[in-house]
Write a protein that holds these residues in place. Structure first.
Motif, PDB file in Angstrom:
ATOM      1  N   THR A 240      -0.538 -16.752 -19.226  1.00  0.00           N
ATOM      2  CA  THR A 240      -1.124 -16.901 -20.559  1.00  0.00           C
ATOM      3  C   THR A 240      -2.548 -16.381 -20.547  1.00  0.00           C
ATOM      4  O   THR A 240      -3.336 -16.722 -19.655  1.00  0.00           O
ATOM      5  N   PHE A 242      -6.189 -15.946 -22.503  1.00  0.00           N
ATOM      6  CA  PHE A 242      -7.084 -16.533 -23.504  1.00  0.00           C
ATOM      7  C   PHE A 242      -8.338 -15.690 -23.637  1.00  0.00           C
ATOM      8  O   PHE A 242      -8.761 -15.007 -22.694  1.00  0.00           O
ATOM      9  N   THR A 247      -9.485 -18.971 -27.660  1.00  0.00           N
ATOM     10  CA  THR A 247      -8.376 -18.498 -28.478  1.00  0.00           C
ATOM     11  C   THR A 247      -7.266 -17.944 -27.586  1.00  0.00           C
ATOM     12  O   THR A 247      -7.523 -17.114 -26.708  1.00  0.00           O
ATOM     13  N   LYS A 248      -6.026 -18.400 -27.843  1.00  0.00           N
ATOM     14  CA  LYS A 248      -4.897 -17.881 -27.083  1.00  0.00           C
ATOM     15  C   LYS A 248      -4.551 -16.497 -27.598  1.00  0.00           C
ATOM     16  O   LYS A 248      -4.317 -16.293 -28.788  1.00  0.00           O
ATOM     17  N   ARG A 250      -2.184 -14.125 -25.805  1.00  0.00           N
ATOM     18  CA  ARG A 250      -0.804 -13.722 -25.565  1.00  0.00           C
ATOM     19  C   ARG A 250      -0.277 -14.411 -24.308  1.00  0.00           C
ATOM     20  O   ARG A 250      -1.028 -14.697 -23.394  1.00  0.00           O
ATOM     21  N   SER A 251       1.034 -14.621 -24.292  1.00  0.00           N
ATOM     22  CA  SER A 251       1.717 -15.074 -23.082  1.00  0.00           C
ATOM     23  C   SER A 251       2.669 -13.968 -22.647  1.00  0.00           C
ATOM     24  O   SER A 251       3.389 -13.398 -23.488  1.00  0.00           O
ATOM     25  N   GLN A 325      -3.005 -19.586 -16.273  1.00  0.00           N
ATOM     26  CA  GLN A 325      -3.795 -19.331 -17.479  1.00  0.00           C
ATOM     27  C   GLN A 325      -5.108 -18.670 -17.077  1.00  0.00           C
ATOM     28  O   GLN A 325      -5.787 -19.136 -16.162  1.00  0.00           O
ATOM     29  N   GLU A 327      -8.705 -16.348 -18.592  1.00  0.00           N
ATOM     30  CA  GLU A 327      -9.540 -15.879 -19.689  1.00  0.00           C
ATOM     31  C   GLU A 327     -10.008 -14.472 -19.368  1.00  0.00           C
ATOM     32  O   GLU A 327     -10.383 -14.186 -18.224  1.00  0.00           O
TER      33      GLU A 327
END
Length: 611
Positions: A240, A242, A247-248, A250-251, A325, A327
């Motif tokens: 994932t 961020f 703000t997310k 895309r996965s 996850q 960033e």
């Protein structure tokens, strides 16, 4: 350890490779030379070694030994031309006595010349014999004294006759001298030319072994076990992405063992990179949310300690082990390709060019000073004349040994910083590119792929790019700011200075810029004009070569000049913010200087072009 090992492997490999070239070239040369000519046999008389009958009535060896006043170890019947003599030897000394009466026989210049003439069957005339008390490299295996007898045959033939017993010691010529020189290069004995096991050869051989072992180690460490397992056999993991604001974005699907860089690229998210994920540029920086794995040596080389503690890692060296996850800076720009039209191309200095781009959509506030674009460089084949330059730069370009054809075989991406705030450029993007001519002369290697492409652009051409990217930006607050730069590092620093002054900032702002000479310094008049209009801004140009007379010109290295004139006696250096950008050597020296002065690394922002 890997980056350090990679650099050492590269430079040691270069040295060993050069020696391998020397070994190959010298070995090939020796194999091509005629062995008989090298040995000096091509002009040797056929009767030189004909056996002769020893005459009767000569003194016996025992009688000769009894007549000698000094000790004798060996006695040998010997012919000196047509004269029967005995050759006596004690330790390393030899001498001749007449076989008929036991009287000493001296080898003078006339005898030496006659001996050489009898041994020589060529067409050259014998020159004047030269008495030698010290042996040279040409007769390094023999002891002086000796006679040197040259022959004028166009081949440099020279015979060496022993001054002790009249034997022909060596037959030398120009072919032998070539052989001897390449033999010296081959065995690396540059003094005696005899010791095949000298320390240099041993070092070169050991270096070759180390290169092989370290290369194998680097090869092994460049692979991940998961890369050898088919993707369908590896568990699927969710990756994932961020934005730094939370703000997310895309996965994407990845698999255990993938690198984050590769997993994103497979799904159309191309992280900035100049090395293609080779762990050498440091552009593909991401931040791991949650518990980050221990940093690798590549992470530690490219990222500061404070960023490592915050979980920043290189995506090309970050392995997916579970649902992850991260960033990333740049947001949607990672998978968005934009186009722009070239508005103007200006030769600021002989090898610095300003390129102004008009984007297809308005440039937003994300294009902040200090940010960079990833220009998409296509494959191309250009001719030398495709790179245009002003007439007054003709001599500078004429000095470059550029190939007739300049080519890039596959698309690449290259990073270029904004050189002016978009507000001041009318919403346009301003880039400053330095031409990389590659190696010149014997060390020629290809010109820079990105700079060659940019230098071929003309107004109206279309350029593709991604971005902006980067975290090299002005920090909020009114601390005193010191900018130190050189080369193409002018680009982001210039944009920052304009942004500060245009915003009405009233803190002290210093700009120290280094160049080799005034001709290679960009925007000099512009910076001087800014210093006149803004009392809180000072501009200092430092020239490493001869400093032409003029206001504000200093001779030396920019980091040393900044230290001597500003930092050494600064009353509160620890409250200053530093912004650095320039060539790797200048950047490294400046960072080391600030570290020695006790400046906290959180107060130092820099852009190293990811070189």
């Amino acid at each position: 350890m890997t980056p350090w090992m990679r650099k050492l492997h590269k430079w040691v490999g270069l040295i060993i490779a050069l020696q391998f070239v020397v070994w190959t070239a010298s070995g090939l040369t020796m194999s091509l030379l005629d062995a008989e000519t090298v040995a000096g046999q091509q002009h040797r008389a056929d009767n030189a070694d004909e056996p002769r009958i020893w005459p009767t009535g000569m003194l016996s060896p025992a009688r000769i030994v009894a007549m000698e006043e000094r000790p004798v170890q060996t006695v040998e019947a010997f012919w000196l031309q047509d004269r029967p003599v005995y050759r006596l030897v004690y330790e390393s000394t030899a001498w001749l006595v007449d076989a008929a009466n036991g009287q000493p026989v001296l080898v003078d210049s006339m005898i030496a010349s006659e001996i050489a003439a009898e041994d020589y069957a060529g067409s050259g005339a014998a020159g004047e014999p030269e008495w030698m008390k010290v042996a040279t490299l040409e007769v390094r295996d023999h002891q002086a004294p000796m006679w040197r007898v040259p022959f004028e045959d166009g081949e440099g033939t020279t015979l060496y006759v022993s001054g002790q017993d009249g034997r022909v010691l060596e037959r030398r010529n120009d072919t032998w001298r070539i052989f001897d020189f390449v033999w010296m290069l081959h065995i690396m004995d540059y003094t005696g030319r005899q010791n095949f096991n000298n320390p240099l050869v041993i070092m070169a051989g050991s270096g070759g072994l180390w290169i092989a072992l370290s290369g194998f180690w680097l090869l092994v460490t460049s692979f991940r076990l998961g890369e050898f397992v088919p993707k369908r056999w590896r568990p699927a993991r969710e990756l994932t992405v961020f934005d730094p604001d939370g703000t997310k974005l895309r996965s994407v699907e990845s698999h255990t063992g993938d690198s984050v860089y590769l997993a994103l690229a497979r799904n159309g998210l191309q992280l900035p990179s100049n090395c293609g994920g080779g762990q050498s540029c440091g552009l593909c920086e991401v931040r791991v949310r949650g518990s980050a794995p221990a940093p690798t040596s590549s992470d530690r080389e490219h990222l500061s300690q404070s960023r490592l503690k915050m979980g920043h890692r290189l995506a090309c060296n970050l392995t997916v082990k579970g649902s992850t996850q991260i960033e990333v800076a740049g947001g949607a720009g990672l998978w968005t390709e934009r186009t722009a039209k070239v508005e103007t191309v200006t030769a600021v200095t002989p090898f610095l060019r300003e390129i102004v781009l008009a984007t297809d959509t308005p440039a937003g506030p994300e294009f902040q000073p200090g940010a960079y674009l990833q220009v998409h460089v296509p494959d191309y084949t250009l001719q030398r004349h495709d790179i245009d330059h002003p007439e007054h730069h003709r001599n500078d370009w004429a000095a470059l040994d550029l190939p007739a054809t300049l080519a890039n075989k596959e698309p690449v991406r290259r990073s270029y910083s904004l050189a002016l705030p978009i507000e001041k450029a009318g919403g346009h993007l301003t880039l400053l590119a330095r031409f990389s001519p590659g190696g010149q002369g014997k060390r020629r290697h290809p010109t820079g792929k990105g700079s060659t492409y940019l230098y071929s652009l003309k107004p109206g051409d279309i350029v593709r790019f991604s971005g902006p990217f980067g975290d090299f930006a002005l920090q909020p607050g009114n601390r005193e700011k010191i900018f130190i730069g050189g080369g193409a590092g002018m680009a982001p620093l210039r944009a920052m200075v304009h942004a500060l002054l245009d915003s009405g900032a009233n803190e002290r702002v210093h700009f120290w810029y280094g160049a080799r000479n005034l001709r290679e310094a960009p925007y000099v008049e512009e910076m001087a004009e800014l210093a006149q209009r803004h009392p809180n801004f000072t501009w200092h140009l430092v020239l490493s070569e001869e400093a032409e007379h003029g206001a504000g010109l200093v001779k030396g290295l920019v980091h040393e000049a900044t230290h001597d004139a500003l930092l050494r006696d600064h009353p509160d250096i620890h409250s200053c913010e530093f912004y650095l950008c320039g060539p790797p050597a200048m950047l490294s020296a400046t960072r080391q200087l600030l570290h020695k002065l006790g400046v906290d690394e959180t107060m130092v922002a820099y852009d190293d072009f990811k070189i």
